[in-house]
Design a protein around this motif. Structure first.
Motif, short mmCIF file in Angstrom:
data_model
loop_
_atom_site.label_atom_id
_atom_site.label_comp_id
_atom_site.label_asym_id
_atom_site.label_seq_id
_atom_site.Cartn_x
_atom_site.Cartn_y
_atom_site.Cartn_z
N ILE A 20 0.83 -1.13 0.09
CA ILE A 20 -0.02 0.02 0.08
C ILE A 20 0.83 1.20 0.03
CG2 ILE A 20 -1.62 1.30 1.33
CD1 ILE A 20 -2.66 -1.15 2.57
N ASN A 21 0.56 2.31 -0.91
CA ASN A 21 1.25 3.45 -1.17
C ASN A 21 0.35 4.57 -0.94
OD1 ASN A 21 2.16 5.62 -3.13
ND2 ASN A 21 4.13 4.68 -2.29
N LEU A 22 0.64 5.62 -0.26
CA LEU A 22 -0.01 6.75 -0.02
C LEU A 22 1.04 7.88 -0.62
CD1 LEU A 22 -1.52 5.12 1.97
CD2 LEU A 22 -2.35 7.12 2.98
N ASN A 23 0.49 8.95 -1.37
CA ASN A 23 1.36 9.87 -2.07
C ASN A 23 0.47 11.18 -2.15
OD1 ASN A 23 3.71 11.17 -3.51
ND2 ASN A 23 3.08 10.43 -5.09
N TYR A 24 1.33 12.18 -1.75
CA TYR A 24 0.66 13.49 -1.93
C TYR A 24 1.11 14.21 -3.24
CZ TYR A 24 -0.63 18.52 -1.11
OH TYR A 24 -1.07 19.33 -1.42
N VAL A 157 1.61 11.61 5.53
CA VAL A 157 1.36 12.16 4.19
C VAL A 157 0.57 13.66 4.54
CG1 VAL A 157 -0.02 12.04 2.04
CG2 VAL A 157 1.46 10.01 2.76
N MET A 158 -0.49 13.53 5.48
CA MET A 158 -1.05 14.68 5.73
C MET A 158 -0.18 15.77 6.48
SD MET A 158 -4.85 13.09 6.65
CE MET A 158 -5.66 14.53 6.82
N THR A 159 0.57 15.44 6.89
CA THR A 159 1.60 16.33 7.74
C THR A 159 2.45 17.01 6.34
OG1 THR A 159 1.42 15.15 9.70
CG2 THR A 159 3.45 16.53 9.43
N ALA A 160 3.03 16.24 5.76
CA ALA A 160 3.85 16.68 4.56
C ALA A 160 2.91 17.54 3.68
CB ALA A 160 4.31 15.57 3.82
N ALA A 161 1.68 17.35 3.59
CA ALA A 161 0.84 18.19 2.72
C ALA A 161 0.26 19.51 3.61
CB ALA A 161 -0.60 17.37 2.44
N GLU A 162 0.63 19.39 4.81
CA GLU A 162 0.29 20.72 5.80
C GLU A 162 -1.26 20.49 6.02
OE1 GLU A 162 2.30 24.13 4.07
OE2 GLU A 162 4.24 23.56 4.69
N TRP A 163 -1.68 19.48 5.77
CA TRP A 163 -3.26 19.43 6.18
C TRP A 163 -3.37 19.29 7.57
CZ3 TRP A 163 -5.19 15.50 1.84
CH2 TRP A 163 -5.03 16.20 0.65
N VAL A 164 -2.43 18.73 8.29
CA VAL A 164 -2.60 18.55 9.90
C VAL A 164 -1.26 18.89 10.26
CG1 VAL A 164 -4.36 16.86 9.88
CG2 VAL A 164 -2.07 16.20 9.88
N SER A 165 -1.09 19.24 11.46
CA SER A 165 0.25 19.34 12.21
C SER A 165 0.85 17.87 12.71
CB SER A 165 0.24 20.15 13.22
OG SER A 165 -0.49 20.00 14.40
N ALA A 166 2.25 17.89 12.89
CA ALA A 166 2.62 16.85 13.43
C ALA A 166 2.26 16.38 14.64
CB ALA A 166 4.20 16.75 13.34
N ALA A 167 1.89 15.08 14.87
CA ALA A 167 1.18 14.64 16.17
C ALA A 167 2.49 14.78 17.33
CB ALA A 167 1.08 13.12 15.80
#
Length: 182
Positions: A20-24, A157-167
């Motif tokens: 499985i791969n997720l890519n922004y 991936v969402m952190t890299a996209a700046e959609w959420v901050s790092a946990a």
């Protein structure tokens, strides 16, 4: 900017390996989810709105854990799940590159734009059912260890996209709920 996260599962047979791969994709401002199995690759695109909803669902909903913990109280089940997630993520193989050797794309090489996601549990398996506006969709069937890895990849991936901050990490070393960026 492109952030990619891959997870490799143990092969089901010598001929096939599941990944499985997720890519922004910054140009499309979407996440591409690719899942391969036996020479086939399934592709689905998630919009920011959809990804944020699923991310929130993972944080709020209690999914089945590896161990049968029905006798535990809710907060104890959550702690057990956090420990299992931490162990599963540490043991997951995120370093092997995603294999780009698919010969068949059942949903087309471009994939589908997901309009709706249904999440169901069958025993300890969480099924993420991704449906386009019309036509065939795709389902990821994830046992707890793979679900934890998927959640981890989605967070990265969402952190890299700046959609959420790092946990952030609390004093016990468990991730706190991430802050959602606007």
């Amino acid at each position: 900017m492109t952030e990619e996260a891959s997870h490799n599962q143990a092969p089901q047979s010598e001929a096939s390996q599941n990944q499985i791969n997720l890519n922004y994709d910054a140009a499309q401002d979407r996440i591409l989810i690719r899942a391969s199995e036996g020479g086939k690759e399934y592709r689905a695109w998630w919009t920011r709105r959809l990804a944020l909803r699923i991310h929130t669902l993972f944080g709020e909903h209690t999914f089945p854990t590896v161990n049968n913990a029905s006798h535990l109280q809710s907060e104890q089940q959550q702690s057990l799940g956090d420990l299992e997630k931490q162990g599963a993520v540490q043991q997951a193989d995120f370093s092997t590159p995603y294999q780009e050797d698919a010969s068949h794309y059942p949903l087309g090489e471009e994939g589908i734009l997901v309009q709706r996601i249904d999440i169901k549990t069958e025993g300890k398996i969480v099924k993420i059912i991704m449906l386009p506006a019309d036509g065939e969709g795709m389902t990821l069937s994830l046992p707890p260890g793979q679900r934890y890895s998927f959640e981890h990849m989605l967070q990265r991936v969402m952190t890299a996209a700046e959609w959420v901050s790092a946990a952030a990490q609390d004093s016990a070393g468990s991730p706190q709920a991430p802050r959602i960026a606007h």
